[in-house]
Write a protein that holds these residues in place. Structure first.
Motif, mmCIF file in Angstrom:
data_model
loop_
_atom_site.group_PDB
_atom_site.id
_atom_site.type_symbol
_atom_site.label_atom_id
_atom_site.label_comp_id
_atom_site.label_asym_id
_atom_site.label_seq_id
_atom_site.Cartn_x
_atom_site.Cartn_y
_atom_site.Cartn_z
ATOM 1 N N MET A 78 -11.775 2.088 1.525
ATOM 2 C CA MET A 78 -10.589 2.940 1.332
ATOM 3 C C MET A 78 -10.227 2.935 -0.148
ATOM 4 O O MET A 78 -10.115 1.876 -0.765
ATOM 5 N N ASN A 79 -10.062 4.100 -0.752
ATOM 6 C CA ASN A 79 -9.736 4.203 -2.166
ATOM 7 C C ASN A 79 -8.308 3.760 -2.444
ATOM 8 O O ASN A 79 -7.459 3.699 -1.556
ATOM 9 N N VAL A 80 -8.044 3.470 -3.725
ATOM 10 C CA VAL A 80 -6.692 3.114 -4.137
ATOM 11 C C VAL A 80 -5.764 4.290 -3.879
ATOM 12 O O VAL A 80 -6.080 5.442 -4.177
ATOM 13 N N ALA A 81 -4.600 4.014 -3.302
ATOM 14 C CA ALA A 81 -3.669 5.077 -2.932
ATOM 15 C C ALA A 81 -2.846 5.529 -4.134
ATOM 16 O O ALA A 81 -2.625 4.779 -5.088
ATOM 17 N N LEU A 82 -2.361 6.760 -4.050
ATOM 18 C CA LEU A 82 -1.529 7.355 -5.086
ATOM 19 C C LEU A 82 -0.078 6.955 -4.892
ATOM 20 O O LEU A 82 0.465 7.062 -3.790
ATOM 21 N N HIS A 83 0.567 6.510 -5.964
ATOM 22 C CA HIS A 83 2.011 6.291 -5.953
ATOM 23 C C HIS A 83 2.692 7.616 -6.318
ATOM 24 O O HIS A 83 2.592 8.048 -7.474
ATOM 25 N N PRO A 84 3.362 8.278 -5.396
ATOM 26 C CA PRO A 84 4.002 9.556 -5.744
ATOM 27 C C PRO A 84 5.102 9.350 -6.782
ATOM 28 O O PRO A 84 5.694 8.268 -6.881
ATOM 29 N N PRO A 85 5.398 10.377 -7.584
ATOM 30 C CA PRO A 85 6.496 10.267 -8.555
ATOM 31 C C PRO A 85 7.812 9.925 -7.857
ATOM 32 O O PRO A 85 8.078 10.387 -6.739
ATOM 33 N N LYS A 86 8.630 9.133 -8.528
ATOM 34 C CA LYS A 86 9.891 8.682 -7.948
ATOM 35 C C LYS A 86 11.025 9.639 -8.292
ATOM 36 O O LYS A 86 11.022 10.284 -9.351
ATOM 37 N N PRO A 87 12.027 9.731 -7.417
ATOM 38 C CA PRO A 87 13.201 10.545 -7.742
ATOM 39 C C PRO A 87 14.049 9.877 -8.821
ATOM 40 O O PRO A 87 13.887 8.675 -9.110
ATOM 41 N N ARG A 88 14.952 10.664 -9.374
ATOM 42 C CA ARG A 88 15.951 10.166 -10.312
ATOM 43 C C ARG A 88 17.327 10.502 -9.759
ATOM 44 O O ARG A 88 17.471 11.416 -8.945
ATOM 45 N N PRO A 89 18.357 9.765 -10.180
ATOM 46 C CA PRO A 89 19.717 10.146 -9.764
ATOM 47 C C PRO A 89 19.979 11.619 -10.074
ATOM 48 O O PRO A 89 19.628 12.119 -11.138
ATOM 49 N N GLY A 90 20.569 12.297 -9.107
ATOM 50 C CA GLY A 90 20.801 13.727 -9.219
ATOM 51 C C GLY A 90 19.765 14.563 -8.487
ATOM 52 O O GLY A 90 19.988 15.752 -8.239
ATOM 53 N N PRO B 262 -4.182 -4.346 -1.286
ATOM 54 C CA PRO B 262 -3.275 -3.317 -0.794
ATOM 55 C C PRO B 262 -2.596 -3.757 0.503
ATOM 56 O O PRO B 262 -3.200 -4.436 1.338
ATOM 57 N N GLY B 263 -1.350 -3.349 0.661
ATOM 58 C CA GLY B 263 -0.619 -3.684 1.874
ATOM 59 C C GLY B 263 -0.954 -2.739 3.015
ATOM 60 O O GLY B 263 -1.117 -1.526 2.813
ATOM 61 N N TRP B 264 -1.058 -3.284 4.220
ATOM 62 C CA TRP B 264 -1.307 -2.479 5.421
ATOM 63 C C TRP B 264 -0.647 -3.153 6.615
ATOM 64 O O TRP B 264 -0.700 -4.375 6.750
ATOM 65 N N GLY B 265 -0.029 -2.353 7.478
ATOM 66 C CA GLY B 265 0.572 -2.907 8.681
ATOM 67 C C GLY B 265 1.796 -2.133 9.093
ATOM 68 O O GLY B 265 1.897 -0.920 8.893
ATOM 69 N N GLY B 266 2.766 -2.854 9.684
ATOM 70 C CA GLY B 266 3.989 -2.228 10.165
ATOM 71 C C GLY B 266 4.506 -2.945 11.394
ATOM 72 O O GLY B 266 4.300 -4.147 11.566
ATOM 73 N N ASN B 267 5.154 -2.186 12.256
ATOM 74 C CA ASN B 267 5.695 -2.755 13.480
ATOM 75 C C ASN B 267 4.564 -3.047 14.457
ATOM 76 O O ASN B 267 3.721 -2.187 14.731
ATOM 77 N N LEU B 268 4.531 -4.253 15.004
ATOM 78 C CA LEU B 268 3.411 -4.682 15.828
ATOM 79 C C LEU B 268 3.297 -3.866 17.112
ATOM 80 O O LEU B 268 2.190 -3.485 17.520
ATOM 81 N N GLU B 269 4.433 -3.578 17.756
ATOM 82 C CA GLU B 269 4.377 -2.804 18.992
ATOM 83 C C GLU B 269 3.843 -1.397 18.739
ATOM 84 O O GLU B 269 3.018 -0.880 19.507
ATOM 85 N N VAL B 270 4.298 -0.759 17.663
ATOM 86 C CA VAL B 270 3.834 0.594 17.353
ATOM 87 C C VAL B 270 2.354 0.578 16.978
ATOM 88 O O VAL B 270 1.592 1.472 17.360
ATOM 89 N N LEU B 271 1.923 -0.435 16.249
ATOM 90 C CA LEU B 271 0.494 -0.555 15.939
ATOM 91 C C LEU B 271 -0.333 -0.630 17.205
ATOM 92 O O LEU B 271 -1.421 -0.045 17.294
ATOM 93 N N SER B 272 0.175 -1.337 18.209
ATOM 94 C CA SER B 272 -0.580 -1.444 19.462
ATOM 95 C C SER B 272 -0.714 -0.084 20.127
ATOM 96 O O SER B 272 -1.760 0.236 20.718
ATOM 97 N N TRP B 273 0.331 0.766 20.038
ATOM 98 C CA TRP B 273 0.247 2.112 20.609
ATOM 99 C C TRP B 273 -0.787 2.949 19.863
ATOM 100 O O TRP B 273 -1.562 3.693 20.482
ATOM 101 N N LEU B 274 -0.778 2.851 18.530
ATOM 102 C CA LEU B 274 -1.745 3.612 17.742
ATOM 103 C C LEU B 274 -3.175 3.180 18.068
ATOM 104 O O LEU B 274 -4.083 4.020 18.160
ATOM 105 N N LEU B 275 -3.368 1.875 18.260
ATOM 106 C CA LEU B 275 -4.691 1.387 18.620
ATOM 107 C C LEU B 275 -5.113 1.925 19.982
ATOM 108 O O LEU B 275 -6.259 2.338 20.173
ATOM 109 N N MET B 276 -4.194 1.936 20.943
ATOM 110 C CA MET B 276 -4.528 2.453 22.275
ATOM 111 C C MET B 276 -4.836 3.943 22.231
ATOM 112 O O MET B 276 -5.710 4.434 22.947
ATOM 113 N N ALA B 277 -4.090 4.687 21.400
ATOM 114 C CA ALA B 277 -4.294 6.132 21.312
ATOM 115 C C ALA B 277 -5.444 6.507 20.387
ATOM 116 O O ALA B 277 -5.838 7.675 20.344
ATOM 117 N N GLY B 278 -5.969 5.552 19.643
ATOM 118 C CA GLY B 278 -7.052 5.846 18.718
ATOM 119 C C GLY B 278 -6.620 6.698 17.539
ATOM 120 O O GLY B 278 -7.380 7.553 17.083
#
Length: 347
Positions: A1-13, A207-223
């Protein structure tokens, strides 16, 4: 997996989109939602755009996906923030316009059921941000926890390395969102015991990867949105559990399945969020809550012993369904320095 892009950040306003890709709970609980919006405007200095389903319960997956697509397509919108989580965002994924979103990358903030969209964006090569919903974090009664606010501001407005900090206190017990008295003052907290380190004798960066464990299990089941295991070699895994409070057996079973798939052994380090151990359905007392967290930790360690015995792990990190909460980049660099007992992320 290639290095991901950091999108430009917003500024106040700048203009940010607030969407509800999982559930239109702002329509049922306007008090924390309006408070969160006011803080985005008054404390963070941002303008807010809402979409047709942001406050609508029962919107179809296609309608919610249309809001996601519109938010990313609008050149005036500089970031996208989820109002809250839910439980059926997986049904929205087929209606998202991958090429449009890939062509219009923006910072996205959400967690829990938003694990779906976070991993969707990561697979498009876009860094996304696990944390910082309008209702739960920005809509916290009284004030944002200082640790939450520092992390959210850094992730929202700045780029570069940010060091996470263990909190001196935390909150587990919630108060009802439909009671105005909930918002009369800050919620009660209790002392935190810091981070628990397992095999913290090395430094891991990836690189960081993961999230909520229950939701990950659903994604794994759904492929969906989980790539072949080898794509995650050298990544730093981060996981957390929700107010549904899965049992230690369920946590182990999910991790066992990830291990059988060959996933766990790809990650040299794991950050495990402080387990949510109280809910309105299970209002545990303090000793019972401590026992729940200890059993979950034991279940995670059992899975690691069996499938990733060399992995380092840090428990009770302030990520996910906990207060305070720190933002974790999905696809951004995470550095776990065991000897120094330090964790830093790249926003």
């Amino acid at each position: 997996m290639n290095v991901a892009l950091h999108p430009p950040k917003p500024r106040p306003g700048d203009l940010v989109a607030v969407i509800s890709p999982s559930s239109g709970l702002p329509g049922l609980f306007p008090l924390p939602y309006e408070l969160g919006l006011s803080r985005l405007r008054n404390d963070f200095g941002l303008r807010v755009a809402e979409y047709p389903t942001t406050r609508t319960m029962g919107a179809t997956p296609r309608q919610r996906a249309a809001d996601v697509n519109a938010a990313f397509a609008d050149p005036a919108v500089k970031a996208v923030v989820s109002s809250i989580g839910g439980e059926d965002q997986i049904t929205v994924l087929p209606y998202l316009d991958r090429e449009l979103i890939r062509a219009c990358p923006k910072p996205f903030f959400g967690y829990s059921d938003c694990t779906n969209l976070l991993l969707f964006l990561r697979n498009l090569g876009i860094v996304a941000y696990h944390g910082g919903t309008v209702m739960a974090e920005l809509g916290r009664p009284g004030a944002l926890h200082p640790l939450t606010e520092r992390s959210l501001r850094a992730a929202l407005f700045t780029s570069g390395e940010y060091e996470l900090s263990p909190s001196d206190d935390y909150r587990d017990v919630d108060r009802p969102w439909d009671d105005p008295r909930t918002f009369d003052g800050e919620p009660g907290t209790e002392p935190a015991e810091g981070w628990f380190w397992h095999q913290g004798d090395r430094t891991v960066e990836g690189p960081g990867w993961g999230g909520n464990l229950e939701v990950l299990s659903w994604l794994l089941m759904a492929g969906r949105e989980v790539l072949p295991a080898e794509e995650y070699r050298g990544h730093v895994l981060f996981l957390e559990t929700s107010e549904d409070m899965p049992s230690d057996r369920e946590v182990y079973w999910i991790l066992r399945s990830m291990g059988e798939r060959g996933l766990l052994r790809q990650f040299p380090a794991l950050l495990m969020g402080r387990a949510k151990s109280w809910s309105f359905e299970q209002p545990l007392g303090s000793p019972e809550r401590a026992g729940y967290r200890e059993r979950q930790r034991a279940a995670v360690l059992r899975a690691l012993r069996e499938y990733a015995p060399d992995a380092m792990a840090v428990f009770d990190v302030e990520l996910g369904h906990t207060d305070p909460q720190q933002v974790i980049p999905v696809g951004g660099r995470i550095r776990v320095d065991g000897p120094a007992r330090r964790i830093s992320v790249t926003y």
